[in-house]
Design an enzyme around this catalytic site. Structure first.
Site, mmCIF file in Angstrom:
data_model
loop_
_atom_site.group_PDB
_atom_site.id
_atom_site.type_symbol
_atom_site.label_atom_id
_atom_site.label_comp_id
_atom_site.label_asym_id
_atom_site.label_seq_id
_atom_site.Cartn_x
_atom_site.Cartn_y
_atom_site.Cartn_z
ATOM 1 N N HIS A 1 -67.869 -58.238 -25.670
ATOM 2 C CA HIS A 1 -68.455 -56.895 -25.665
ATOM 3 C C HIS A 1 -69.983 -56.922 -25.590
ATOM 4 O O HIS A 1 -70.639 -55.950 -25.977
ATOM 5 C CB HIS A 1 -68.031 -56.084 -26.897
ATOM 6 C CG HIS A 1 -66.576 -55.732 -26.934
ATOM 7 N ND1 HIS A 1 -65.602 -56.636 -27.258
ATOM 8 C CD2 HIS A 1 -65.949 -54.555 -26.706
ATOM 9 C CE1 HIS A 1 -64.416 -56.049 -27.230
ATOM 10 N NE2 HIS A 1 -64.596 -54.779 -26.885
ATOM 11 N N GLY B 1 -65.655 -56.727 -19.700
ATOM 12 C CA GLY B 1 -64.367 -56.515 -20.346
ATOM 13 C C GLY B 1 -64.166 -55.109 -20.846
ATOM 14 O O GLY B 1 -63.070 -54.558 -20.739
ATOM 15 N N HIS B 2 -65.184 -54.512 -21.425
ATOM 16 C CA HIS B 2 -65.109 -53.122 -21.857
ATOM 17 C C HIS B 2 -66.207 -52.368 -21.135
ATOM 18 O O HIS B 2 -67.385 -52.503 -21.442
ATOM 19 C CB HIS B 2 -65.277 -53.007 -23.368
ATOM 20 C CG HIS B 2 -64.873 -51.663 -23.918
ATOM 21 N ND1 HIS B 2 -65.274 -50.473 -23.356
ATOM 22 C CD2 HIS B 2 -64.079 -51.328 -24.985
ATOM 23 C CE1 HIS B 2 -64.768 -49.461 -24.049
ATOM 24 N NE2 HIS B 2 -64.030 -49.956 -25.035
ATOM 25 N N GLU C 1 -53.772 -49.534 -26.876
ATOM 26 C CA GLU C 1 -54.451 -48.246 -26.710
ATOM 27 C C GLU C 1 -54.533 -47.868 -25.235
ATOM 28 O O GLU C 1 -55.580 -47.475 -24.730
ATOM 29 C CB GLU C 1 -55.863 -48.313 -27.311
ATOM 30 C CG GLU C 1 -55.897 -48.746 -28.758
ATOM 31 C CD GLU C 1 -57.302 -48.951 -29.302
ATOM 32 O OE1 GLU C 1 -57.503 -48.724 -30.497
ATOM 33 O OE2 GLU C 1 -58.195 -49.336 -28.512
ATOM 34 N N GLU D 1 -56.017 -41.777 -28.201
ATOM 35 C CA GLU D 1 -57.236 -42.100 -28.941
ATOM 36 C C GLU D 1 -58.315 -41.041 -28.712
ATOM 37 O O GLU D 1 -58.513 -40.559 -27.595
ATOM 38 C CB GLU D 1 -57.760 -43.474 -28.511
ATOM 39 C CG GLU D 1 -58.969 -43.925 -29.296
ATOM 40 C CD GLU D 1 -59.476 -45.287 -28.881
ATOM 41 O OE1 GLU D 1 -60.642 -45.610 -29.204
ATOM 42 O OE2 GLU D 1 -58.727 -46.036 -28.222
ATOM 43 N N CYS E 1 -61.478 -41.392 -28.659
ATOM 44 C CA CYS E 1 -62.471 -41.889 -27.698
ATOM 45 C C CYS E 1 -62.023 -41.685 -26.255
ATOM 46 O O CYS E 1 -62.854 -41.489 -25.366
ATOM 47 C CB CYS E 1 -62.757 -43.369 -27.933
ATOM 48 S SG CYS E 1 -63.914 -43.704 -29.271
ATOM 49 N N CYS F 1 -65.361 -46.460 -33.629
ATOM 50 C CA CYS F 1 -65.905 -45.964 -32.375
ATOM 51 C C CYS F 1 -65.721 -44.464 -32.211
ATOM 52 O O CYS F 1 -66.581 -43.788 -31.639
ATOM 53 C CB CYS F 1 -65.274 -46.705 -31.200
ATOM 54 S SG CYS F 1 -63.463 -46.722 -31.228
ATOM 55 N N CYS F 2 -64.626 -43.907 -32.721
ATOM 56 C CA CYS F 2 -64.326 -42.494 -32.483
ATOM 57 C C CYS F 2 -65.275 -41.544 -33.215
ATOM 58 O O CYS F 2 -65.790 -40.597 -32.601
ATOM 59 C CB CYS F 2 -62.871 -42.197 -32.844
ATOM 60 S SG CYS F 2 -61.669 -43.069 -31.809
#
Length: 528
Positions: free
Chosen positions: A163, A212-213, A330, A346, A348, A421-422
């Site tokens: 990340h 990757g993200h 997810e 989710e 996010c 994260c949310c």
């Protein structure tokens, strides 16, 4: 509901826009959003929630970043001493996202105490940056013993776990928001130094990876817009083009981690036709595809993102706008894999979906994208935060069963998560909401969301004040008052919502059980 269109002054009705504009090569999005700083809310639905975000959510997020050692990670990175004190290497982004939300909020609600705190925090962030611009507390604190997901060398595990570029992407997004909101360059300079390193490291003839993200692509585009430097846009496109190039996956495997679909890396982006893999990563990717297609005129890229959007809306979205049905990973499931009992949805992913649909509207000017954005905002996203502003759902259930055979308690909101994260994603989205209400292209002004307030526009080089009054969503009666500074001529395009045209979704995935029987109308009505 009452009639969805009730104007204070009807000038000239007609000209129904019934479909999307033809895709074409453009230097930028044909339609640009009216900046959130030019829109002042006065409604009873969103304004209290934005105030709660300012008064409660943002301060609580900062406090929790302090209490959970996220801030301490930066302090230790600056001292190059200690041990990474949180769980995930992407925990840095919770600070970035909350600064982003605070920056937007400061534009709406000036607060000297909050501004001073953000300035102190930015100094701590700056002190943690390595001399060449590298930013990643999970390695910088103790380079000899980095986080287990990080790999021994920089970027070594970027494709799967580290990340590093994800952290950079959120840094860029926050820095641009802070610069635009305050005019200060202290945070922007930090982001640019890191982006220059990323551009020097990755590219043709240099290091190659599909992040990757995803989100670094979106962040680089924002830096390009602020600076005008082509290298940021070129690197964003380079990262998009790396997808589908990795030879280490097993294309015959049905396991999304083994065949690359989890990372949207099984095919080149221009060959992708379905929304697949981790839903948040996917929707950040599709947002970036829209950005790069708009800025480069890349027709194959535009065709791909159009196809993926149609797949999601026709086969992979819950009725309330939630996406990512499968808890394991997810992620998006197969076509029509939308079970209520195990729905993940989710928070996010809903945030990312708003970003994506705003961009799709800017590309095409079709109200169907604003229909989805409205559905997500009022349903799939807002459920993610309690009215108190400091309790959250990470996933949003569709069905809870309480039976003797299958006892389940109702899901409880949490103030924070190990992977939080949310909450911080909501903290940054809410104060930017006024920027999603209107769009503009030359003499065309689009009304996408029905939120009472005042918008200050410039149309045909003349100032125009647009006042919107309603009690939406509780009542469908809308009133618009146009106050031009001088006589001018322009088109005010009002979205006719899908629900007002007997359309539950801009697809046949869901239909109303008892249609009202009224004739279908075009997606926008022009009031000239």
């Amino acid at each position: 509901m009452n009639s969805p269109l009730l104007l204070s002054q009807t000038v000239l009705a007609g000209l129904l826009l019934t479909g999307a504009a033809q895709a074409q090569a453009v230097a930028d999005y044909p339609i640009r959003p009216v900046p959130f700083t030019q829109v002042k809310l006065a409604d009873n639905f969103w304004l209290p929630r934005l105030k709660t975000n300012t008064d409660v959510t943002i301060p609580a997020s900062f406090q929790r970043c302090e209490a959970t050692n996220r801030v301490k990670n930066f302090e230790m990175a600056a001292a190059k001493s200690g041990k990474f004190a949180t769980t995930f290497p992407f925990d840095d982004t919770d600070i970035y996202k909350t600064i982003e939300g605070a920056s937007y909020s400061l534009s709406l609600y000036p607060d000297e105490h909050l501004k001073e705190y953000v300035d102190v925090l930015i100094k701590k962030v700056a002190a943690a940056q390595e001399p060449d611009g590298y930013f990643y507390t999970a390695r910088t604190i103790d380079p000899a013993h980095p986080h287990a997901w990080a790999g021994k060398e920089r970027w070594e595990k970027e494709r799967e776990l580290s990340h590093e570029l994800y952290n950079s992407g959120h840094l860029y997004e926050a820095a641009v928001a802070h610069y635009q909101a305050t005019g200060q360059k202290n945070f922007l300079d930090i982001a640019l130094k890191n982006a220059d390193l990323v551009c020097a490291t990755f590219g043709s003839g240099k290091r190659a990876v599909a992040p990757g993200h995803e989100i670094v692509e979106m962040g680089l585009v924002k830096l390009y817009r602020v600076t005008g430097q082509p290298k940021y846009l070129q690197t964003a496109k380079f990262f998009l083009d790396q997808r589908g190039q990795y030879k280490g996956y097993d294309p015959k495997s049905k396991d999304e981690w083994r065949n690359g679909q989890y990372w949207q890396d099984d095919k080149p982006v221009v060959a992708q036709t379905e929304a697949v893999g981790h839903a948040v990563r996917a929707e950040y990717l599709y947002s970036a595809m829209a950005d790069v297609a708009a800025l480069t005129g890349d027709k194959p890229l535009l065709a791909a993102v159009d196809t993926i959007w149609n797949n999601m809306v026709a086969k992979k979205m819950y009725v309330q706008g939630g996406t990512g049905s499968v808890p394991g990973g997810e992620r998006f499931g197969d076509n029509y894999e939308l079970p209520n009992t195990t729905a993940y949805n989710e928070t996010c992913a809903s945030v990312a979906d708003v970003y994506w649909n705003q961009r799709m509207f800017q590309l095409h000017g079709d109200a169907k994208y604003a229909d989805i954005m409205e559905k997500v905002l009022y349903n799939g996203l807002i459920s993610g935060v309690g009215l108190d502003g400091k309790s959250f759902f990470y996933s949003n259930a569709m069905q809870i069963k309480n039976t003797a055979a299958f006892p389940q308690s109702e899901p409880a909101r949490a103030g924070w998560f190990d992977c939080s994260c949310c909450p911080t994603n909501l903290a940054r989205l809410f104060p930017s909401l006024p920027g999603y209400i209107y769009g503009q292209h030359n003499r065309d002004v689009y009304v996408n969301l029905f939120v009472s307030g005042t918008a200050d526009l410039t149309v045909n080089k003349k100032r125009v004040q647009l006042v919107q009054q309603n009690n939406y969503p509780w009542d469908g009666a809308l009133k618009f008052t146009v106050n031009p500074a001088a006589s001018t001529d322009f088109n005010l395009l009002l979205r006719v919502p899908g629900w007002a045209r007997e359309q539950a979704m801009p697809s046949n995935l869901y239909t109303f059980a008892t249609p009202a029987g009224e004739p279908k109308k075009g997606r926008y009505q022009n009031q000239r």
